[in-house]
Write a protein that holds these residues in place. Sequence first.
Motif, short mmCIF file in Angstrom:
data_model
loop_
_atom_site.label_atom_id
_atom_site.label_comp_id
_atom_site.label_asym_id
_atom_site.label_seq_id
_atom_site.Cartn_x
_atom_site.Cartn_y
_atom_site.Cartn_z
N LYS A 61 0.82 -1.21 0.00
CA LYS A 61 0.00 0.00 0.00
C LYS A 61 0.85 1.26 0.00
O LYS A 61 0.49 2.26 -0.63
N GLN A 62 1.97 1.25 0.71
CA GLN A 62 2.73 2.47 0.92
C GLN A 62 3.90 2.62 -0.05
O GLN A 62 4.22 3.73 -0.45
N GLY A 63 4.56 1.56 -0.39
CA GLY A 63 5.76 1.69 -1.19
C GLY A 63 5.62 1.10 -2.58
O GLY A 63 4.79 0.24 -2.82
N THR A 64 6.43 1.60 -3.47
CA THR A 64 6.40 1.08 -4.84
C THR A 64 7.45 0.00 -5.04
O THR A 64 7.42 -0.71 -6.04
N ALA A 65 8.39 -0.13 -4.11
CA ALA A 65 9.47 -1.10 -4.27
C ALA A 65 8.92 -2.53 -4.29
O ALA A 65 9.35 -3.36 -5.09
N ALA A 66 7.97 -2.81 -3.42
CA ALA A 66 7.42 -4.17 -3.38
C ALA A 66 6.61 -4.47 -4.63
O ALA A 66 6.66 -5.58 -5.17
N ILE A 67 5.88 -3.47 -5.12
CA ILE A 67 5.10 -3.66 -6.34
C ILE A 67 6.03 -3.90 -7.52
O ILE A 67 5.81 -4.79 -8.34
N GLU A 68 7.09 -3.12 -7.58
CA GLU A 68 8.06 -3.27 -8.67
C GLU A 68 8.74 -4.64 -8.61
O GLU A 68 8.92 -5.30 -9.64
#
Length: 96
Positions: A61-68
């Motif tokens: 929800k908060q970071g884009t690193a995990a999504i990437e």
Amino acid sequence: MRWLTLTLTLLIVSVQWPLWLGKGSWFRVWQLDRQLQQQRVVNQKLIARNAALDAEVQDLKQGTAAIEERARNELGMIRNGEIFFQILGPVDANSR
């Protein structure tokens, strides 16, 4: 005297019977206690798993690193401007 002893013994046994072997007996209490301890162990494992999943959800929800990271590993996606290199293993001479 013998009848009195026999009667009192029978009376004591009849009073003690539910305590040891009845529906709310000590044996049943021991069984339930053992089941309760086993369930507490299972619950602790589930609590730890839920905490890890909650941390992962918060990260998504908060970071884009995990999504990437997920997009790269699970979907094979790359960013614009990046160059993708695929390294193949050795080719077997019999497979040609």
